[in-house]
Design an enzyme around this catalytic site. Structure first.
Site, PDB file in Angstrom:
ATOM      1  N   LYS A 154     -11.227  -1.419 -15.445  1.00  0.00           N
ATOM      2  CA  LYS A 154     -11.815  -2.150 -14.574  1.00  0.00           C
ATOM      3  C   LYS A 154     -12.612  -3.325 -15.682  1.00  0.00           C
ATOM      4  O   LYS A 154     -12.784  -4.500 -15.234  1.00  0.00           O
ATOM      5  CB  LYS A 154     -12.805  -2.002 -13.781  1.00  0.00           C
ATOM      6  CG  LYS A 154     -12.272  -1.241 -12.466  1.00  0.00           C
ATOM      7  CD  LYS A 154     -11.411  -2.418 -11.749  1.00  0.00           C
ATOM      8  CE  LYS A 154     -10.982  -1.654 -10.617  1.00  0.00           C
ATOM      9  NZ  LYS A 154     -10.081  -3.115  -9.730  1.00  0.00           N
ATOM     10  N   ASN A 196      -6.123  -6.300  -5.153  1.00  0.00           N
ATOM     11  CA  ASN A 196      -7.167  -5.555  -4.859  1.00  0.00           C
ATOM     12  C   ASN A 196      -7.098  -4.098  -5.289  1.00  0.00           C
ATOM     13  O   ASN A 196      -8.066  -3.306  -5.313  1.00  0.00           O
ATOM     14  CB  ASN A 196      -7.343  -5.558  -3.278  1.00  0.00           C
ATOM     15  CG  ASN A 196      -8.124  -4.461  -2.766  1.00  0.00           C
ATOM     16  OD1 ASN A 196      -9.358  -4.437  -2.708  1.00  0.00           O
ATOM     17  ND2 ASN A 196      -7.491  -3.760  -2.099  1.00  0.00           N
ATOM     18  N   ASP A 241       4.402   1.894  -4.390  1.00  0.00           N
ATOM     19  CA  ASP A 241       3.764   2.349  -5.344  1.00  0.00           C
ATOM     20  C   ASP A 241       3.538   1.417  -6.257  1.00  0.00           C
ATOM     21  O   ASP A 241       4.535   1.367  -7.158  1.00  0.00           O
ATOM     22  CB  ASP A 241       4.190   3.833  -5.565  1.00  0.00           C
ATOM     23  CG  ASP A 241       3.278   4.687  -6.604  1.00  0.00           C
ATOM     24  OD1 ASP A 241       2.298   3.813  -7.313  1.00  0.00           O
ATOM     25  OD2 ASP A 241       3.453   5.774  -6.704  1.00  0.00           O
ATOM     26  N   TYR A 280     -11.391   4.899 -15.712  1.00  0.00           N
ATOM     27  CA  TYR A 280     -11.511   3.928 -14.675  1.00  0.00           C
ATOM     28  C   TYR A 280     -12.613   2.648 -14.959  1.00  0.00           C
ATOM     29  O   TYR A 280     -11.987   1.447 -14.917  1.00  0.00           O
ATOM     30  CB  TYR A 280     -12.186   4.475 -13.147  1.00  0.00           C
ATOM     31  CG  TYR A 280     -12.554   3.416 -12.297  1.00  0.00           C
ATOM     32  CD1 TYR A 280     -11.343   2.854 -11.239  1.00  0.00           C
ATOM     33  CD2 TYR A 280     -13.827   3.050 -11.927  1.00  0.00           C
ATOM     34  CE1 TYR A 280     -11.940   1.924 -10.314  1.00  0.00           C
ATOM     35  CE2 TYR A 280     -14.222   2.238 -10.922  1.00  0.00           C
ATOM     36  CZ  TYR A 280     -13.138   1.756 -10.308  1.00  0.00           C
ATOM     37  OH  TYR A 280     -13.637   0.799  -9.285  1.00  0.00           O
ATOM     38  N   ASP A 288       0.879  -1.127  -0.005  1.00  0.00           N
ATOM     39  CA  ASP A 288      -0.060   0.005   0.061  1.00  0.00           C
ATOM     40  C   ASP A 288       1.019   1.092  -0.127  1.00  0.00           C
ATOM     41  O   ASP A 288       1.908   1.135   0.211  1.00  0.00           O
ATOM     42  CB  ASP A 288      -0.687   0.096   1.387  1.00  0.00           C
ATOM     43  CG  ASP A 288      -2.382   0.751   1.077  1.00  0.00           C
ATOM     44  OD1 ASP A 288      -2.161   1.855   0.733  1.00  0.00           O
ATOM     45  OD2 ASP A 288      -3.403   0.282   1.216  1.00  0.00           O
TER      46      ASP A 288
END
Length: 251
Positions: free
Chosen positions: A162, A93, A66, A158, A43
């Protein structure tokens, strides 16, 4: 853990979760740790991640990373495998559903959104695949989004990234299946993380959500984390190359 299923096949496994410091990712890390797995997570939110790792104990390891930096990603995966053992469960995730208008998108911004939301999923899978093959198999779970299924506007980079998670999942499942590596996608709906509640939830949005979902309640991170335990476990040994929508019956 009396309120959830226990999966003996998860005990002692090494799990890698990207974006595990908060939100859905933190719930995933927590639930795998409760199952007796060794969990490494990546993270960029250092304070939240340090606190989570300290809370869950020595079986959980945080690496600041990153994910847009692929050499850094590869190095972090190596450090986790060295510390906890070969990764045999990967949960891709990490993502960021930053809103953007069509007229404001530059080529650089577009590439950055794909780096944040899609590219790292492939390179994380590439990094763990040799260890999974040597271990005799493994599981990769990619997180998508139902936003593109709904045709949601306001974030085309986005939603298109996805949507590509489904294709990546099927391609990896085909290529890695001979090594007994399963690859599935979990496709959440609108999950009420702290970030979503703070930045995006409005009375109008909530009314739209309740109108659209079959289940008339807000979904929370555990609604994603708990099914992921199943797909990672031996109970889902024949589940691969598919996308599983978990959105309260919205699409």
């Amino acid at each position: 853990m009396a309120d959830i299923a226990v999966y003996p096949s998860l005990r002692g496994r090494t799990v890698l979760v990207t974006g595990g410091g908060s939100g859905i990712g933190a719930a995933i890390v927590r639930r795998f740790a409760e199952q007796g797995a060794r969990v490494g997570f990546l993270d960029v939110n250092e304070p939240a991640s340090i606190a989570l790792a300290a809370e869950l104990g020595p079986s959980v390891r945080f690496e600041l990373c990153d994910l847009r930096d692929i050499p850094a990603l590869r190095a972090a995966v190596t450090r986790i495998a060295d510390a906890l053992g070969p990764v045999t469960i990967l949960v891709n995730n990490a993502a960021h559903d930053e809103r953007h208008r069509i007229e404001d998108v530059t080529p650089e911004y577009w590439d950055d959104r794909y780096a944040v939301n899609l590219r790292h999923q492939f390179f994380a899978a590439q990094a763990v695949a040799p260890g999974m093959k040597a271990a005799g198999g493994g599981t990769i779970i990619n997180l998508g989004s139902n936003s593109w299924m709904q045709g949601r506007g306001g974030m085309p980079a986005y939603t298109s990234a996805k949507s590509a998670v489904a294709g990546l999942t099927r391609a990896l499942a085909r290529d890695l299946g001979e090594a007994n590596i399963r690859v599935c996608a979990v496709v959440p709906g609108w999950i009420m993380t702290e970030r979503q509640i703070t930045h995006h939830l409005t009375p109008e949005g909530e009314a739209d959500l309740m109108s659209g979902q079959c289940l008339k309640r807000k979904l929370v991170p555990d609604d994603i984390a708990r099914p992921i335990l199943f797909f990672a476990s031996d109970e889902a040994a024949a589940c691969t190359s598919q996308s599983y929508v978990i959105d309260g019956g919205w699409v």
